[in-house]
Design a protein around this motif. Structure first.
Motif, PDB file in Angstrom:
ATOM      1  N   TYR A 279       2.141   1.675   3.999  1.00  0.00           N
ATOM      2  CA  TYR A 279       0.792   1.667   3.458  1.00  0.00           C
ATOM      3  C   TYR A 279       0.241   3.084   3.435  1.00  0.00           C
ATOM      4  CZ  TYR A 279       0.917  -3.392   4.072  1.00  0.00           C
ATOM      5  OH  TYR A 279       1.249  -4.713   3.994  1.00  0.00           O
ATOM      6  N   PRO A 280      -0.702   3.362   2.554  1.00  0.00           N
ATOM      7  CA  PRO A 280      -1.245   4.723   2.482  1.00  0.00           C
ATOM      8  C   PRO A 280      -2.181   4.994   3.653  1.00  0.00           C
ATOM      9  CG  PRO A 280      -2.451   3.287   1.009  1.00  0.00           C
ATOM     10  CD  PRO A 280      -1.339   2.453   1.582  1.00  0.00           C
TER      11      PRO A 280
ATOM     12  N   MET B  37      -4.341  -4.248  -5.218  1.00  0.00           N
ATOM     13  CA  MET B  37      -4.138  -3.941  -3.813  1.00  0.00           C
ATOM     14  C   MET B  37      -2.878  -3.104  -3.592  1.00  0.00           C
ATOM     15  SD  MET B  37      -6.644  -5.309  -2.052  1.00  0.00           S
ATOM     16  CE  MET B  37      -7.728  -4.747  -3.324  1.00  0.00           C
ATOM     17  N   GLY B  38      -1.723  -3.631  -3.944  1.00  0.00           N
ATOM     18  CA  GLY B  38      -0.475  -2.949  -3.645  1.00  0.00           C
ATOM     19  C   GLY B  38      -0.268  -1.652  -4.403  1.00  0.00           C
ATOM     20  N   TRP B  39      -1.062  -1.407  -5.468  1.00  0.00           N
ATOM     21  CA  TRP B  39      -0.834  -0.187  -6.239  1.00  0.00           C
ATOM     22  C   TRP B  39      -1.226   1.058  -5.482  1.00  0.00           C
ATOM     23  CZ3 TRP B  39      -5.250   2.602  -7.285  1.00  0.00           C
ATOM     24  CH2 TRP B  39      -6.457   1.915  -7.244  1.00  0.00           C
ATOM     25  N   PHE B  40      -1.817   0.910  -4.281  1.00  0.00           N
ATOM     26  CA  PHE B  40      -2.183   2.082  -3.510  1.00  0.00           C
ATOM     27  C   PHE B  40      -1.025   2.620  -2.684  1.00  0.00           C
ATOM     28  CE2 PHE B  40      -6.553   0.389  -3.976  1.00  0.00           C
ATOM     29  CZ  PHE B  40      -7.102   1.522  -4.542  1.00  0.00           C
ATOM     30  N   TRP B  41       0.067   1.863  -2.593  1.00  0.00           N
ATOM     31  CA  TRP B  41       1.178   2.373  -1.795  1.00  0.00           C
ATOM     32  C   TRP B  41       1.686   3.651  -2.401  1.00  0.00           C
ATOM     33  CZ3 TRP B  41       3.417  -3.147  -1.542  1.00  0.00           C
ATOM     34  CH2 TRP B  41       2.911  -3.793  -0.425  1.00  0.00           C
TER      35      TRP B  41
ATOM     36  N   SER C 200      -2.633   9.257   9.151  1.00  0.00           N
ATOM     37  CA  SER C 200      -1.483   8.469   9.613  1.00  0.00           C
ATOM     38  C   SER C 200      -1.273   7.263   8.702  1.00  0.00           C
ATOM     39  CB  SER C 200      -1.703   8.003  11.052  1.00  0.00           C
ATOM     40  OG  SER C 200      -2.878   7.209  11.149  1.00  0.00           O
ATOM     41  N   ARG C 201       0.001   6.885   8.511  1.00  0.00           N
ATOM     42  CA  ARG C 201       0.359   5.775   7.638  1.00  0.00           C
ATOM     43  C   ARG C 201       0.958   4.644   8.468  1.00  0.00           C
ATOM     44  NH1 ARG C 201       3.635   7.978   2.518  1.00  0.00           N
ATOM     45  NH2 ARG C 201       3.251   5.799   1.933  1.00  0.00           N
ATOM     46  N   GLU C 202       0.615   3.427   8.098  1.00  0.00           N
ATOM     47  CA  GLU C 202       1.073   2.246   8.822  1.00  0.00           C
ATOM     48  C   GLU C 202       2.226   1.581   8.068  1.00  0.00           C
ATOM     49  OE1 GLU C 202      -0.607  -2.162  10.142  1.00  0.00           O
ATOM     50  OE2 GLU C 202      -1.994  -0.576   9.524  1.00  0.00           O
ATOM     51  N   PRO C 203       3.343   1.312   8.730  1.00  0.00           N
ATOM     52  CA  PRO C 203       4.448   0.629   8.045  1.00  0.00           C
ATOM     53  C   PRO C 203       4.123  -0.850   7.844  1.00  0.00           C
ATOM     54  CG  PRO C 203       5.014   0.980  10.344  1.00  0.00           C
ATOM     55  CD  PRO C 203       3.700   1.677  10.114  1.00  0.00           C
TER      56      PRO C 203
END
Length: 360
Positions: free
Chosen positions: A149-150, A1-5, A132-135
């Protein structure tokens, strides 16, 4: 999951120039050549040059008639085979260097994701995706705000670069929403661990002594409530390891094979290692957390269900934290701790009411 950042492009560090050797200085400040240099030998006079012995190279007619040429026979079979092998070796080295540059050297060591995730649509993309990216609510370990987030477009490009070319482009936005939701849940679980054990094992034992449900009451009782509220852990880096099953997940698979009715479950579909910076007596300490992602039966409405197993890695300190939190909770429920505490409060209230009645 987190590897997409994704992160922005990294700054390049200019390498130091190579050092050069300098000539020594003479007494008058001028540079003097090495004493053995044949180009700077002093001659007494012009006659010394003309009357010296002749040229050591013989310029006879026989020598001048010899054809000049390279002494290496280029037309020989050995030379052609040597050159062919040399070209093959160069190609192998180039290919090896190219492959190394196309994998780890192009990944960001903080999240093992590509450094330059483009927001441009992919070739032959049939559906437009938001950019757009979400913090997130997760602080970065370098103090530069929170992780981001990407965007759906970045996630789609990342999936294509990792080889998932059959990804449904119309489902990427939903994938981003699930991705962000799971990572926020994982950070909330990590914060629960940090609140209990950031102050050490002794404080953690006191906070866990009355089970999971009474954590806030124990923090207030021992005066740790302000300390718990002011915690500021941060996420330094993370790594996706879907191919490496954790020992706990492997144990569950074995138990499911032996007792399918009680432990039967699918293996986790993903695994992450998150490295968290913890403040210990004014110094930052890095703590590794392991996260197993499980999928459960969907809701009656069709919504997917996920389970997260978040815990410290099996280090000596991490093992002690896991044993204290789990053991204290099991012991407290086994002895009926909540029931005992309730009965104790009721007896105290009765004594207080009796004492108030006699006083009046």
């Amino acid at each position: 999951m987190g590897w997409f950042w994704a992160d922005g492009p990294q700054t390049r560090v200019q390498s130091q120039p190579l050092s050069h050797h300098t000539l020594a200085l003479s007494q008058d400040g001028a540079r003097s050549p090495p004493p053995g240099c044949p180009m700077h030998k002093h001659q007494k006079s012009a006659e010394a040059m003309t009357t010296s012995s002749g040229c050591p190279i013989k310029h006879d007619a026989a020598a001048s008639e010899r054809p000049s040429g390279c002494p290496v026979p280029h037309d020989s079979r050995e030379h052609k085979e040597h050159r062919k092998e040399w070209k093959k070796e160069c190609k192998r080295e180039w290919k090896k260097d190219r492959e190394s540059q196309s994998t780890l050297s192009k990944l960001n060591p903080l999240n093992y994701m590509f450094r330059d995730l483009s927001q441009a649509p992919a070739p032959d993309q049939t559906h437009a995706l938001p950019t757009s990216r979400e913090p997130s609510t997760i602080p970065r370990g370098d103090g530069d705000g929170n992780w981001e987030y990407p965007s759906p477009q970045q996630m789609y490009n990342a999936l294509l670069r990792k080889g998932y070319t059959d990804t449904d482009v119309t489902a990427v936005e939903s994938m981003v929403s699930v991705h962000n939701f799971l990572n926020e849940g994982a950070w909330a679980e990590i914060m629960d661990w940090e609140k209990r054990f950031a102050g050490g094992l002794y404080k953690g034992w006191r906070l866990c002594s009355h089970g999971e449900q009474n954590f806030d009451a124990m923090a207030k009782k021992y005066g740790y409530d302000k300390e718990v509220e002011n915690l500021s852990p941060s996420l330094v880096r993370f790594q996706g390891r879907p191919q490496d099953m954790t020992p706990k997940a492997a144990m569950f698979q074995v138990m499911g094979w032996l007792y399918p009715g009680a432990f039967g479950t699918e293996p986790p579909f993903d695994r992450h290692d998150w490295y968290v910076s913890r403040d210990v007596n004014g110094e930052r300490k890095e703590v590794r957390y392991v996260i197993d992602y499980y999928s459960g039966p969907p809701e009656p409405t069709g919504e997917p269900v996920f389970f997260l197993d978040v815990r410290p890695a099996m280090t000596p300190t991490g093992a002690a934290e896991r044993a204290l939190r789990w053991g204290c909770d099991v012991w407290w429920r086994a002895i009926g701790g909540d029931t005992r505490e309730r009965e104790k409060r009721e007896r105290q209230e009765k004594r207080n009411s009796r004492s108030d009645g006699t006083a009046t």
